[in-house]
Design an enzyme around this catalytic site. Structure first.
Site, PDB file in Angstrom:
ATOM      1  N   TYR A 183      -8.092  10.405   7.645  1.00 10.59           N
ATOM      2  CA  TYR A 183      -7.826  10.892   6.290  1.00 10.59           C
ATOM      3  C   TYR A 183      -8.800  12.017   5.952  1.00 10.59           C
ATOM      4  O   TYR A 183      -9.966  11.986   6.363  1.00 10.59           O
ATOM      5  CB  TYR A 183      -8.037   9.782   5.265  1.00 10.59           C
ATOM      6  CG  TYR A 183      -6.949   8.737   5.207  1.00 10.59           C
ATOM      7  CD1 TYR A 183      -5.889   8.865   4.322  1.00 10.59           C
ATOM      8  CD2 TYR A 183      -7.004   7.604   6.000  1.00 10.59           C
ATOM      9  CE1 TYR A 183      -4.901   7.894   4.236  1.00 10.59           C
ATOM     10  CE2 TYR A 183      -6.019   6.626   5.919  1.00 10.59           C
ATOM     11  CZ  TYR A 183      -4.970   6.779   5.036  1.00 10.59           C
ATOM     12  OH  TYR A 183      -3.995   5.815   4.961  1.00 10.59           O
ATOM     13  N   ARG A 242      -5.007  -0.526  11.046  1.00  9.50           N
ATOM     14  CA  ARG A 242      -3.872  -0.404  10.128  1.00  9.50           C
ATOM     15  C   ARG A 242      -2.693   0.211  10.867  1.00  9.50           C
ATOM     16  O   ARG A 242      -2.843   1.219  11.577  1.00  9.50           O
ATOM     17  CB  ARG A 242      -4.206   0.533   8.946  1.00  9.50           C
ATOM     18  CG  ARG A 242      -5.212   0.055   7.922  1.00  9.50           C
ATOM     19  CD  ARG A 242      -4.867  -1.205   7.140  1.00  9.50           C
ATOM     20  NE  ARG A 242      -3.481  -1.473   6.812  1.00  9.50           N
ATOM     21  CZ  ARG A 242      -2.791  -0.951   5.805  1.00  9.50           C
ATOM     22  NH1 ARG A 242      -3.347  -0.066   5.011  1.00  9.50           N
ATOM     23  NH2 ARG A 242      -1.538  -1.306   5.579  1.00  9.50           N
ATOM     24  N   TYR A 279      -5.144   3.651  12.389  1.00  9.11           N
ATOM     25  CA  TYR A 279      -6.597   3.830  12.351  1.00  9.11           C
ATOM     26  C   TYR A 279      -7.296   2.485  12.196  1.00  9.11           C
ATOM     27  O   TYR A 279      -6.727   1.543  11.652  1.00  9.11           O
ATOM     28  CB  TYR A 279      -7.007   4.801  11.237  1.00  9.11           C
ATOM     29  CG  TYR A 279      -6.616   4.380   9.851  1.00  9.11           C
ATOM     30  CD1 TYR A 279      -7.444   3.544   9.097  1.00  9.11           C
ATOM     31  CD2 TYR A 279      -5.434   4.821   9.279  1.00  9.11           C
ATOM     32  CE1 TYR A 279      -7.094   3.156   7.828  1.00  9.11           C
ATOM     33  CE2 TYR A 279      -5.064   4.437   8.003  1.00  9.11           C
ATOM     34  CZ  TYR A 279      -5.906   3.597   7.276  1.00  9.11           C
ATOM     35  OH  TYR A 279      -5.539   3.217   6.015  1.00  9.11           O
ATOM     36  N   HIS A 293       1.245   6.314   1.996  1.00  8.55           N
ATOM     37  CA  HIS A 293       1.082   5.743   0.658  1.00  8.55           C
ATOM     38  C   HIS A 293       2.046   6.427  -0.307  1.00  8.55           C
ATOM     39  O   HIS A 293       2.166   7.660  -0.299  1.00  8.55           O
ATOM     40  CB  HIS A 293      -0.344   5.965   0.154  1.00  8.55           C
ATOM     41  CG  HIS A 293      -1.383   5.226   0.930  1.00  8.55           C
ATOM     42  ND1 HIS A 293      -1.853   3.989   0.563  1.00  8.55           N
ATOM     43  CD2 HIS A 293      -2.058   5.549   2.058  1.00  8.55           C
ATOM     44  CE1 HIS A 293      -2.775   3.584   1.425  1.00  8.55           C
ATOM     45  NE2 HIS A 293      -2.923   4.516   2.354  1.00  8.55           N
ATOM     46  N   HIS A 319       1.117   4.410   8.303  1.00 10.64           N
ATOM     47  CA  HIS A 319       1.785   4.251   7.001  1.00 10.64           C
ATOM     48  C   HIS A 319       1.596   5.484   6.147  1.00 10.64           C
ATOM     49  O   HIS A 319       0.666   6.276   6.357  1.00 10.64           O
ATOM     50  CB  HIS A 319       1.264   3.013   6.268  1.00 10.64           C
ATOM     51  CG  HIS A 319      -0.206   3.070   5.967  1.00 10.64           C
ATOM     52  ND1 HIS A 319      -1.166   2.681   6.864  1.00 10.64           N
ATOM     53  CD2 HIS A 319      -0.875   3.496   4.877  1.00 10.64           C
ATOM     54  CE1 HIS A 319      -2.366   2.856   6.341  1.00 10.64           C
ATOM     55  NE2 HIS A 319      -2.221   3.362   5.135  1.00 10.64           N
TER      56      HIS A 319
END
Lengths: 189, 250
Positions: free
Chosen positions: B121, B170, B160, B175, B173
């Protein structure tokens, strides 16, 4: 056709460059100030901190507010430069958030009732699988608060968690406790 | 849960505010406390939520439309370009935003954010040892059309690691954040990808109690949305709380 709601998931820790992206060089849809040129009403500042069940500050939350204007009217559209009724900000390293806005007026309740001036509050953060709703009321609206149907539905000993108190500096304080002895009242809205 | 035939003012239902919404469906939403998702332990309310019978404060909501998109548009592969296109697998993600009654939710804002193809991110707090992509921010906005349709172009996010439990990862995905027509329809969720082997291991995904509701968080590969010679398409419909059926409408 009956469909089922899409399930909520946590906002996670990494939303800032999308939801409150000012420090990443982009404008957010809304910020910490709801004030706008020519806006009528008493200018106020609301500040609070968010704490977890161990009384540690929650430093990675987003806080959103929704309120009526000074005449008790909720805006129907959010246009740049005008009062949108909506604010959004993140908590800082001490778990603090702050909004500059105006004090809302009384708004219609159910039936013929009126509601005390209040602001709807949403909090979302890592570790929260759904956002939470609460309401901010004002300590200096004792008469209106005493007649408010939503406040009346809250056990008397917990109502204080919904009432912002004004300090000597004029700032309304509204701390939010996610858990613990002072847990803020959260609503199923 | 509110009592269907009485308001808290004791008024008959036909005097309830317009746009009364159906209740939050706790059979699909995860509980606040989930033992396997550690961060919920101290961040979950323990007192019972207090129901509010809806007033204008709950049925009204902010009206963000096209002007709010600003510099974060629906094409995430273009909005942060510095010296080339972002790396990774280009994807199209599209679908509809609907109410529980099946009616489209038009002109409503979606905000999305995600990791890059390497699972990193842009957020300053993400310390995962994977490269940032100078040409990818990973944030976008879109407003649904009159039929509730939306579409984003992006890069397939990577998985990640996180610190929830040993060797925790995780699943990939995206958000999603939606305001919907009222303050009560607010929805924050995550969209996952079909066939991801990490899904059965993910405490956040599995915090959704109902298997069918969980599976609806996984998008579908869509040959219809797939653009020839260009990018794979995935469809993901989102259902917000809808208007409650009243006797007048039946």
């Amino acid at each position: 056709m009956a469909l089922k709601q899409t399930a909520s998931q946590t906002i996670g820790p990494f939303f800032r460059y999308c939801l409150t992206p000012e420090s990443y060089g982009h404008a957010g849809i809304a910020g910490a100030s709801l004030q706008a040129p020519g806006l009528k009403g008493e200018k106020i500042r609301i500040a609070g901190r968010i704490f977890d069940g161990a009384a540690a500050p929650v430093t990675d939350a987003v806080v959103e507010i929704w309120q009526a204007d000074a005449e008790g009217v909720y805006p129907e559209t959010a246009e740049p430069g005008k009062f949108a009724g909506f604010g959004r900000t993140g908590t800082d390293a001490s778990g603090q958030f702050q909004f500059d806005t105006i004090k809302p007026g009384t708004v219609p309740g159910r039936g013929n009732a009126w509601q005390a001036p209040h602001i709807g509050v949403i909090v979302a953060a890592r570790g929260m699988l759904g956002h939470i709703f609460t309401r901010l009321y004002f300590a200096d609206e004792e008469v209106a608060n005493a007649q408010d149907q939503v406040l009346a539905s809250v056990p008397a000993d917990r109502r204080r968690t919904l009432i912002a108190t004004r300090g000597a500096d004029g700032v309304y304080r509204f701390d939010i406790y996610l858990q613990g002895d002072d847990e803020t009242v959260f609503f199923d809205v | 849960m509110t009592t269907k035939n009485m308001t808290n003012a004791g008024l008959p239902e036909n005097e309830m505010p317009k746009n009364e919404l159906s209740a939050r469906d706790w059979s699909v939403h995860p509980p606040y406390f989930c033992e396997t998702y550690k961060s919920t332990v101290l961040r979950s309310p323990r007192q019972k939520l207090i129901p509010i019978d809806h007033t204008l404060s709950e049925t009204s909501g902010p009206g963000y439309g096209e002007p709010s998109i600003g510099t974060l548009g629906p094409d995430l592969t273009k909005s942060a370009v510095k010296n080339g296109l972002p790396l990774g697998e280009r994807i199209i993600v599209g679908g509809r935003v609907l109410g529980e009654d099946g009616r489209p939710v038009p002109h409503t804002l979606l905000e999305i954010w995600q990791a890059n193809a390497a699972g990193r991110y842009v957020h300053e707090a993400d310390q995962h040892d994977a490269p940032l992509d100078p040409n990818f921010l990973g944030a976008g906005r879109c407003v649904t059309d009159a039929d509730g349709r939306y579409s984003f172009i992006s890069i397939k996010p990577g998985a990640y690691p996180w610190l929830n439990h040993p060797n925790a990862w995780r699943p990939a995905h995206i958000h999603f954040s939606l305001l919907g027509p009222s303050f009560s329809t607010r929805l924050i969720t995550q969209m996952f990808f079909p066939g991801d082997p990490l899904l059965p291991l993910d405490p956040i995904y599995n915090a959704v109690p109902d298997e069918e509701a969980r599976s609806r968080l996984v998008c579908d590969f869509s040959i219809e949305l797939t653009k020839p010679q260009w990018a794979l398409g995935y469809s993901f419909d989102i259902v917000l709380r809808g208007k409650r059926a009243t006797p007048m409408e039946i």
